[in-house]
Design an enzyme around this catalytic site. Structure first.
Site, short mmCIF file in Angstrom:
data_model
loop_
_atom_site.label_atom_id
_atom_site.label_comp_id
_atom_site.label_asym_id
_atom_site.label_seq_id
_atom_site.Cartn_x
_atom_site.Cartn_y
_atom_site.Cartn_z
N CYS A 147 -23.95 20.58 24.01
CA CYS A 147 -22.97 19.73 24.74
C CYS A 147 -23.00 20.02 26.24
O CYS A 147 -22.37 19.32 27.03
CB CYS A 147 -21.56 19.94 24.20
SG CYS A 147 -21.41 19.40 22.50
N ASP B 68 -14.45 2.76 29.14
CA ASP B 68 -15.58 2.22 28.39
C ASP B 68 -16.86 2.18 29.23
O ASP B 68 -16.86 1.71 30.36
CB ASP B 68 -15.25 0.80 27.90
CG ASP B 68 -16.25 0.31 26.86
OD1 ASP B 68 -16.78 1.14 26.08
OD2 ASP B 68 -16.50 -0.91 26.83
N HIS B 69 -17.95 2.73 28.65
CA HIS B 69 -19.28 2.76 29.28
C HIS B 69 -19.30 3.51 30.61
O HIS B 69 -19.98 3.10 31.56
CB HIS B 69 -19.83 1.33 29.42
CG HIS B 69 -20.32 0.78 28.11
ND1 HIS B 69 -19.46 0.43 27.10
CD2 HIS B 69 -21.56 0.58 27.62
CE1 HIS B 69 -20.15 0.02 26.06
NE2 HIS B 69 -21.43 0.11 26.34
N HIS C 239 -20.41 12.23 28.35
CA HIS C 239 -19.84 13.37 29.07
C HIS C 239 -20.77 14.58 28.95
O HIS C 239 -21.72 14.57 28.17
CB HIS C 239 -18.44 13.73 28.54
CG HIS C 239 -18.38 14.29 27.17
ND1 HIS C 239 -17.23 14.77 26.59
CD2 HIS C 239 -19.34 14.44 26.21
CE1 HIS C 239 -17.47 15.20 25.38
NE2 HIS C 239 -18.72 15.01 25.11
N HIS D 279 -20.53 9.31 23.14
CA HIS D 279 -19.70 9.23 21.92
C HIS D 279 -19.14 7.82 21.79
O HIS D 279 -18.83 7.18 22.81
CB HIS D 279 -18.51 10.18 22.00
CG HIS D 279 -18.89 11.62 21.93
ND1 HIS D 279 -19.28 12.23 20.76
CD2 HIS D 279 -18.94 12.58 22.89
CE1 HIS D 279 -19.55 13.50 21.00
NE2 HIS D 279 -19.36 13.75 22.29
N HIS E 143 -24.27 13.32 27.07
CA HIS E 143 -24.51 12.65 25.78
C HIS E 143 -23.31 11.75 25.51
O HIS E 143 -22.24 11.94 26.06
CB HIS E 143 -24.68 13.69 24.66
CG HIS E 143 -23.47 14.54 24.49
ND1 HIS E 143 -23.26 15.68 25.23
CD2 HIS E 143 -22.38 14.40 23.70
CE1 HIS E 143 -22.09 16.21 24.90
NE2 HIS E 143 -21.53 15.45 23.98
N GLU F 181 -13.51 11.70 17.96
CA GLU F 181 -14.70 11.82 18.81
C GLU F 181 -15.97 11.66 17.98
O GLU F 181 -16.94 11.05 18.42
CB GLU F 181 -14.72 13.18 19.52
CG GLU F 181 -15.83 13.31 20.53
CD GLU F 181 -15.95 14.73 21.05
OE1 GLU F 181 -16.09 14.90 22.27
OE2 GLU F 181 -15.90 15.69 20.25
NI NI Z 1 -19.60 15.49 23.28
#
Ligand code: NI
Length: 140
Positions: free
Chosen positions: A33, A79-80, A14, A41, A39, A130
Site C-alpha cells: 500500500c 470520484d476518480h 491513494h 479502490h 493503487h 474499501e
Molecule cells: Ni488501499
C-alpha cells in the site's frame, strides 16, 4: 426512531505513507500500500440517517434530497481522484479509510442543515467499504 441507510459508490486511488515515518518504516508498516504510484479502490459508502416517520409521506427521509447532498458533497469530490495529490485534506493526513471516514463525516455534517433544516432527520453513521473484507464505521 428509525435508521435508514443508503449506499453510494466512488472510485479513487491513494498511497499510504506517514509523514512521521522514514521511507523504510513506511515500507514496513504499509507494505504494498506504500508503493510509490498508488493503487485504486472502488469505495462503497453507506450513509445512515435517524429520524421519525413523517406522517404525511410515511418516510423518515427524502431520499432524493439525501442523494443530492451526498452526490454533490462526497461523490463528486472524491470520484476518480488521486486522494494524496488532489485533495487538500490529504496533504497533511494519510488517506486511510479511517481518515476518509472522518472527512466524509465532517463534510456531510457541515452541509447537512442546508438540505435538512431542523433536528430531524439527523446524520447518524457513515460506513465505508474499501474492499470486500474491510469496512470502517463512523458514528456521528
Ligand atoms: Ni488501499
Amino acid at each position: 426512531m428509525i435508521l435508514v441507510s443508503r449506499r453510494y459508490k466512488f472510485s479513487a486511488s491513494h498511497r499510504l505513507q506517514s509523514f512521521l515515518f522514514s521511507e523504510q518504516e513506511n515500507r514496513e508498516v504499509f507494505g504494498k500500500c506504500n508503493n510509490p504510484f498508488g493503487h485504486g479502490h472502488n469505495y462503497e459508502i453507506e450513509v445512515s440517517v435517524r429520524g421519525e416517520i413523517d406522517p404525511g409521506s410515511g418516510r423518515v427521509v427524502d431520499l432524493a434530497r439525501l442523494d443530492n447532498l451526498v452526490t454533490s458533497t462526497i461523490v463528486e469530490r472524491y470520484d476518480h481522484r488521486y486522494l494524496n495529490e488532489e485533495l487538500p485534506e490529504f496533504k497533511t493526513e494519510i488517506p486511510t479509510t479511517e481518515n476518509l471516514g472522518r472527512q466524509i463525516e465532517k463534510r456531510l455534517a457541515e452541509a447537512w442543515p442546508s438540505s435538512f433544516p431542523g433536528a430531524r432527520p439527523a446524520l447518524a453513521r457513515i460506513r465505508i467499504f474499501e474492499t470486500e473484507r474491510n469496512m470502517i464505521e463512523v458514528d456521528h
